[in-house]
Design a protein around this motif. Sequence first.
Motif, PDB file in Angstrom:
ATOM      1  N   SER A  21       0.854  -1.182   0.000  1.00 15.78           N
ATOM      2  CA  SER A  21       0.000   0.000   0.000  1.00 15.78           C
ATOM      3  C   SER A  21       0.895   1.238   0.000  1.00 15.78           C
ATOM      4  O   SER A  21       1.732   1.395   0.888  1.00 15.78           O
ATOM      5  N   PHE A  51      -3.978   5.856   0.217  1.00  4.14           N
ATOM      6  CA  PHE A  51      -3.002   5.022  -0.479  1.00  4.14           C
ATOM      7  C   PHE A  51      -3.743   4.017  -1.355  1.00  4.14           C
ATOM      8  O   PHE A  51      -4.924   3.744  -1.137  1.00  4.14           O
ATOM      9  N   VAL A  52      -3.030   3.473  -2.333  1.00  5.38           N
ATOM     10  CA  VAL A  52      -3.594   2.441  -3.202  1.00  5.38           C
ATOM     11  C   VAL A  52      -2.794   1.161  -3.012  1.00  5.38           C
ATOM     12  O   VAL A  52      -1.614   1.201  -2.657  1.00  5.38           O
ATOM     13  N   ASN A  53      -3.445   0.035  -3.226  1.00  4.17           N
ATOM     14  CA  ASN A  53      -2.747  -1.248  -3.201  1.00  4.17           C
ATOM     15  C   ASN A  53      -2.117  -1.492  -4.556  1.00  4.17           C
ATOM     16  O   ASN A  53      -2.762  -1.302  -5.588  1.00  4.17           O
ATOM     17  N   ARG A  54      -0.866  -1.923  -4.528  1.00  2.05           N
ATOM     18  CA  ARG A  54      -0.171  -2.323  -5.752  1.00  2.05           C
ATOM     19  C   ARG A  54       0.264  -3.763  -5.578  1.00  2.05           C
ATOM     20  O   ARG A  54       0.682  -4.170  -4.492  1.00  2.05           O
TER      21      ARG A  54
END
Length: 94
Positions: A21, A51-54
């Motif tokens: 994240s 935040f974004v999940n990668r």
Amino acid sequence: MPQTIWKYPIKFRNDGSAVLSMPPNAEILTVQIQGTEPTVWVLVTTPDYPFVNRYFRVVGTGGNIEPMMGKRFHYVGTYQQNMLVWHLFEVKEY
């Protein structure tokens, strides 16, 4: 705009996948071993929230890189650990 470098130790699942994240604008710089852990360093221009999940997958040399349905793999880097060579890919949507 100030830039900072953040680090993310990677904890892989049994299938070689991992989720990190991070800010959506994070640019991956490198993957290396720090101590005993694979770690990704990223350049962050602004710590945008949320935040974004990668999504990531690690493959050993000679291992299969099978495309998953609707996914593509973006090479991040290669590192050595315990006499083995690993290749890290970010998994992205088509």
